[in-house]
Design an enzyme around this catalytic site. Structure first.
Site, short mmCIF file in Angstrom:
data_model
loop_
_atom_site.label_atom_id
_atom_site.label_comp_id
_atom_site.label_asym_id
_atom_site.label_seq_id
_atom_site.Cartn_x
_atom_site.Cartn_y
_atom_site.Cartn_z
N SER A 54 57.15 102.27 -10.53
CA SER A 54 57.82 101.36 -9.61
C SER A 54 57.44 99.91 -9.93
O SER A 54 56.26 99.59 -10.08
CB SER A 54 57.40 101.69 -8.17
OG SER A 54 58.10 100.91 -7.26
N GLY A 55 58.45 99.04 -10.09
CA GLY A 55 58.19 97.63 -10.40
C GLY A 55 58.11 97.32 -11.87
O GLY A 55 57.80 96.19 -12.26
N THR B 133 65.66 98.59 -13.20
CA THR B 133 67.02 98.20 -12.77
C THR B 133 67.53 97.02 -13.58
O THR B 133 68.68 97.00 -14.00
CB THR B 133 67.02 97.88 -11.26
OG1 THR B 133 66.65 99.07 -10.56
CG2 THR B 133 68.38 97.43 -10.78
N ASN C 85 57.37 95.74 -5.35
CA ASN C 85 58.54 95.17 -6.00
C ASN C 85 59.47 94.58 -4.95
O ASN C 85 59.81 95.25 -3.98
CB ASN C 85 59.23 96.33 -6.75
CG ASN C 85 60.45 95.94 -7.53
OD1 ASN C 85 60.86 94.77 -7.51
ND2 ASN C 85 61.04 96.88 -8.21
N SER D 41 63.26 96.67 -5.16
CA SER D 41 63.05 98.05 -5.61
C SER D 41 64.29 98.91 -5.29
O SER D 41 64.77 98.93 -4.17
CB SER D 41 61.83 98.63 -4.89
OG SER D 41 61.65 99.98 -5.26
N SER D 42 64.78 99.62 -6.31
CA SER D 42 65.89 100.55 -6.08
C SER D 42 65.37 101.73 -5.29
O SER D 42 64.44 102.41 -5.73
CB SER D 42 66.45 101.07 -7.41
OG SER D 42 66.91 100.01 -8.19
N GLY E 230 61.06 104.85 -10.06
CA GLY E 230 59.83 104.97 -10.83
C GLY E 230 58.81 105.79 -10.06
O GLY E 230 58.89 105.95 -8.85
N GLU F 253 55.70 106.53 -8.01
CA GLU F 253 55.04 105.61 -7.08
C GLU F 253 53.98 106.28 -6.24
O GLU F 253 54.05 107.47 -5.92
CB GLU F 253 56.07 104.88 -6.20
CG GLU F 253 56.93 105.73 -5.33
CD GLU F 253 58.00 104.89 -4.59
OE1 GLU F 253 58.47 103.87 -5.13
OE2 GLU F 253 58.35 105.28 -3.47
#
Length: 582
Positions: A154-155, A159, A203, A206-207, A428, A430
């Site tokens: 994540s981050g 994306t 993030n 974040s998606s 991602g 996490e």
């Protein structure tokens, strides 16, 4: 020169200053700060430190060119490239490794796209455009469909990387006609980010869903259309945000634009005034102008052919969710019953065009059907809150699906598709302070993705070497099938969860106990010492402790039929939007 583990630096460089003889219990090392130390080793000498690459190789743009390829070598090479040469991209064979610089870099302009177009992957510096060009070239040359998988924690910048890959295809595969299809493909990004992205502690953008976009090409390899599939929307975010996190961007964008005359009937104020947008604390993001972003979202909707009336219906539904979250629920009769009557309920009902008295009644009551009779029962405040939250999540999920369907309709083509390139941008891995059902699903998806990665990069590549009888020492790579089995096999974590959901008086705690009883011997499962309501899964990326509370409720995902029936009778028409509520 060797690498030794270090609690602060992770790995430290050192030099062996005394020859090692078999049977020695330690190595004499000199660290970079000139201090000398004894480094203990086991009796068999199997735990000798990793050898360091010669300086001439450090900074290579392809990790496979290194003499020694192990964790410290990879990390050091990436660090040198990033800090000393300002390179965020490095190859590892067919894989591109990207480090998120957390700033805009001037390396994505049109001229850079044209510079990479037509080049071979190793001819220029590593770049996302080089990977995209490779996919485009192989599609045309080998007549085979391609896919680019964007994965990472994540981050890490997944994306944005996926967006740049799509921009590359839109530029080099620009349509011959004036259908503007490339612009439409790119316009899907701000829409999906508005309704599917949120600020997390890792993030700012974040998606909170996974997406797979398939870009279609004709025989001359011009873009003719696209199609998007989405996965695992994090519905719980609509009703709950952890500290320092936000709900989906669209809620804040709409609140920031509430004073516009066309939104007067939405009865919105600032995001701080609504429960569903203020639980994380600060409702703004540094450097982000929500009102400005809302203009971009509206422009993207218009570009994709979403009519003004449909856009207004979307915004009414989003506003109605905020009013639903602000309902004041009063307990009555010793807490066994409750009532709702306030301005927010009026707003919710008028925005959705639903019957006020019906909604008021069925938010506080439940219908039970037995073989003999049907009876209506009052609900406690907590039950009403749960039912209200379930309804809000359901409405948002249906709206999300409707928008995705509408985007796909705008990107659809009647021209015969000759080939496609797919771009997968999924959550991602996490791990947060508190990890629940959502993180479990995300990390399970990543576990499966990692297996795909291992299969392609190691298993298939090594089988190719063996087929061609090339002398080769097999690399022992981490196979995460045992962890996947723990999650998805018969009587695995998910199987036991589904089973507990069917038990009339099933609880999160009972489920946790069944997990301890069943899986305590598993290498990938641990019971925390201080807790009877959480469990640890040893994933490929990290150990993660999951809190069991709420797993059953989130897995059941119950929405009461009576509330859905009222929504179905809504007077708000947005082209089958109301029918999708069922």
């Amino acid at each position: 020169m060797v690498w030794i583990p270090d609690p602060n630096e992770v790995w430290r460089s050192a030099e062996i200053i005394k020859d090692y003889k078999e049977g020695d219990k330690s190595l004499r090392l000199k660290l970079e700060d000139e201090t000398v130390c004894e480094y203990p080793i086991d009796r068999q000498g199997s735990q000798l430190p990793f050898l360091r690459n010669p300086d001439i190789l450090v900074g290579e743009n392809d990790l496979t060119a290194l003499s020694y390829l192990h964790e410290p070598a990879v990390l050091h090479n990436l660090k040198v490239r990033f800090l000393e040469s300002n390179h965020i991209y490095t190859y590892c064979g067919i894989v591109l490794v990207a480090i998120n610089p957390y700033e805009q870099l001037p390396i994505y302009e049109q001229d850079v796209i044209y510079a990479y177009s037509g080049q071979n992957m190793g001819d220029m510096d590593p770049h996302i455009f080089a990977v995209a060009e490779e996919a485009y070239k192989q599609m045309a040359r080998d007549e085979k469909n391609q896919s680019i998988i964007v994965s990472g924690e994540s981050g890490a910048g997944k994306t944005v990387s996926a967006k740049y890959a799509m921009r590359f295809f839109a530029t080099v595969g620009g349509s011959a006609s004036d259908t503007n299809i490339e612009a439409k493909v790119l316009a899907s990004s701000p829409i999906m980010e508005a309704i599917g992205n949120a600020k997390t502690t890792r993030n700012d953008n974040s998606s909170r869903f996974g997406k797979y976009i398939q870009i279609g090409f004709d025989k001359r390899y011009h873009i003719i259309g696209a199609n998007m599939r989405t996965y695992l929307l994090e519905k719980s975010r609509v009703v709950f945000q952890a500290e320092d996190e936000r709900n989906y961007h669209i809620f804040y964008q709409l609140c920031a634009s509430a004073s516009l005359p066309e939104f007067k009937d939405l009865s919105l104020t600032c995001a701080e005034d609504f429960f569903y947008t203020s639980q994380g604390g600060d409702t703004s993001i540094d450097g982000v102008d929500d009102a400005d972003d809302f203009e971009k979202t509206r422009h993207a909707f218009t570009l994709l052919g979403v009519k003004e009336s449909h856009q207004m219906a979307i915004f009414k539904i989003i506003a109605s969710i905020l009013h639903l979250g602000n309902l004041e629920i009063q307990a009555e009769r010793d807490g066994d019953a409750c009532s709702i009557s306030d301005e927010h309920l009026n707003n919710f009902c008028s925005l959705l065009g639903v019957e006020h008295s019906q909604m008021q009644h069925w938010l506080c009551h439940r219908k039970f059907v037995t073989t003999a009779e049907t009876y209506v029962k009052t609900m406690s405040v907590q039950q009403v809150v749960n039912a209200r939250n379930a309804l809000a999540k359901h409405i948002y999920a249906q709206l999300f699906n409707w928008i995705v369907e509408h985007v796909n309709k705008a990107l659809h083509t009647t021209i015969k598709q000759h080939s496609f390139i797919g771009v997968l941008d999924i959550y991602g891995f996490e791990t947060f302070e508190v990890n629940s059902f959502e993180q479990f699903c995300i990390n399970y998806a990543n576990e499966k993705l990692q297996q795909q990665f291992n299969l392609h990069v190691f298993k298939l590549e090594q089988e190719e070497y063996m087929k061609e009888q090339i002398p080769w020492t097999l690399i022992d790579f981490y196979d995460n099938q045992p962890c996947i089995d723990l999650i998805e096999a018969k009587l695995g974590i998910l199987d036991l969860l589904d089973e507990e959901c069917k038990v009339p008086k099933g609880t999160d705690q009972n489920w946790a106990q069944k997990l301890y009883d069943r899986h305590s011997a598993s290498q990938h499962f641990q019971k925390p010492r201080m807790s009877n309501t959480s469990f640890i899964v040893v994933h490929f990326a990290d150990k993660v402790e999951y809190q069991c509370e709420g797993f059953l409720e989130k897995n059941r995902d119950t929405v009461y039929e009576e509330q859905i029936n009222i929504l179905k009778a809504s007077k708000v028409k947005a082209e089958r939007l109301e029918r999708r509520m069922g």
